[in-house]
Design a protein around this motif. Structure first.
Motif: not given
Length: 476
Positions: A181-182, A189-193, A236-237
């Motif tokens: 989907x990415x 940012x959506x993938x990180x969330x 972040x991840x």
């Protein structure tokens, strides 16, 4: 003796009040027994003497006593229901009639005790399933310190939602849709969330490996998105240790990846070089493998990374190694690449290579520009070689469905609109365009309607002696 009893009764007549007083004396426990014994003794006396005494007065006294007993019981039963007033205004107890409770009022919440104003009990807060009166707001319940179950540590306790760790069998099933989907939306940012909501635990190092494995079988634009994703997730991840561990696994599994993607070693080497330039891999990562690699595929990947890093010192931009996607490239850049593609085809005559390069541009909505540039190149060329090769290429791309009917039509219509300006630089443009359109219709590239609307230069009438008023065709 009977005569003496009768004489005594006549001399002392029995009154009802005296009898009731004797019946309702202070000794209430024996009142019923006393009354019954008195009447029985009188009857026995009459039976013995054989003469029946006047029993009407006794019967009336007995009825009055019975009525007073009933009244006394009723008044004691209604003693808790309040006082009532008689007609004279004097308070009297027990005169109120007991309230009735018909079956139709079984669910009625109004009070039936005879008190109050007939309002609902407890202000409407009573009854089954009712938590309180309407409009009542419940505040936080204060902790009772005197409660035997009170615990001091309970006040400083913090409750958090615990996410169970992701199992190894569900890792690929969960993350593959997220990465795919990415590739469509490109929002890191959506993938990180989404990854932050998962409890990856020790499997975090598998995220870069899975993303790179999927990108190897995807387009160049998807590989560029994967490199950006790894750079944005590091921190972040992910950590640098996670990224290094994932590339170590990729180098070990290159023999299996080559079976599905023959160019996997070169692509993995490009990913490593890009990661070093993005500073998510240390520069000493490649040096740590010197003299320690036995797999030829892993050695080829590391050599490719070393070459690219050396070229970056000479001015090559590694940050745009994969190129940008079709929708993200400037229009001028796309036009230049299409023109270069056509020139390379005229030199190599390789239609399949031209098709591959056109697909890699990833701009199917912009293929009408390719048709436009190809026809303009035919109009500006000299000789029939370019004419035939371009017509052959368009037919090949039409048959392979790389260029759709709509894109082909729009390309021809754009040439029709600009033919007047092209004719200024190329005087024979109208004639060449008519020939090319006729051949395109014969090859099945365009429709009959598109052929009929092809513009042509206006005819001129030459008046001379002996022409008979005939129109003379324009010559070139």
């Amino acid at each position: 003796m009977a005569t003496d009893c009768e004489t005594w009764l006549n001399a002392n007549p029995v009154e009802a009040d005296d009898l009731s007083d004797s019946f309702l004396s202070g000794e209430e426990n024996g009142e019923n027994r006393t009354a019954s014994k008195g009447t029985k003794n009188n009857e026995k006396i009459n039976e013995i003497n054989g003469n029946l005494a006047p029993t009407s007065s006794l019967h009336e006294a007995r009825l009055k006593a019975k009525a007073k007993r009933r009244l006394r019981k009723t008044s004691s039963r209604d003693s808790g229901r309040g006082d009532s007033f008689s007609d004279n205004g004097d308070p009297s107890r027990g005169s109120a009639a007991p309230p009735t409770s018909p079956k139709s009022k079984l669910l009625d919440r109004k009070s039936r005790l005879g008190k109050g104003r007939g309002l609902p009990k407890k202000g409407g807060a009573g009854g089954k399933g009712v938590w309180g009166p309407p409009g009542e707001v419940y505040d936080l319940e204060e902790v009772d310190v005197k409660d035997p179950n009170y615990d001091e540590a309970q006040e400083s306790c913090v409750y958090e939602a615990l996410v169970p760790p992701l199992e190894e069998g569900d890792f690929e099933k969960t993350l593959t849709p997220i990465v795919q989907e990415y590739f469509e939306h490109g929002d890191t940012n959506e993938v990180a969330e989404l990854l932050g909501e998962l409890n990856l635990g020790p499997m975090r190092s598998g995220v870069p490996m899975l993303a790179v494995s999927l990108a190897l079988e995807a387009k160049a634009s998807h590989r560029e998105l994967t490199s950006r994703l790894l750079a944005d997730l590091c921190g972040p991840v992910l950590t640098r240790g996670d990224v290094e561990e994932s590339f170590d696994k990729l180098l070990r599994e290159l023999p299996d990846l080559v079976l599905d993607t023959p160019g996997a070693p070169q692509l993995v080497g490009q990913f490593i070089a890009r990661a070093v330039m993005d500073r998510i891999l240390s520069k000493s990562y490649i040096e740590g493998y010197k003299g320690k690699v036995d797999c030829e595929h892993a050695r080829a990947a590391l050599d490719r990374a070393v070459v690219l890093l050396r070229m970056s010192m000479g001015g090559l931009r590694i940050d745009n190694l994969w190129g940008a996607g079709g929708g993200q490239r400037p229009v001028t850049q796309l036009i230049k690449e299409m023109v270069l593609l056509l020139k390379e085809y005229l030199l190599s005559r390789d239609s399949q290579e031209a098709e591959r390069c056109l697909r890699e541009l990833e701009v199917p909505h912009f293929h009408h520009e390719f048709v436009y540039e190809a026809i303009v190149m035919v109009l500006e060329s000299k000789g029939e070689r370019t004419f035939k090769m371009v017509l052959q290429l368009l037919k090949f791309l039409w048959v392979s469905t790389v260029i759709t009917a709509d894109q082909m039509r729009r390309g021809y219509e754009r040439v029709y609109m600009d033919i007047a300006e092209i004719n200024i630089d190329v005087p024979r443009a109208y004639f060449i365009l008519e020939q090319f359109v006729d051949n395109s219709f014969s090859a099945g590239l365009i429709s009959e309607r598109l052929r009929d609307i092809c513009p042509s230069r206006g005819r001129k009438r030459f008046v001379s002696e002996g022409d008979g008023g005939r129109f003379k065709l324009e010559s070139y």
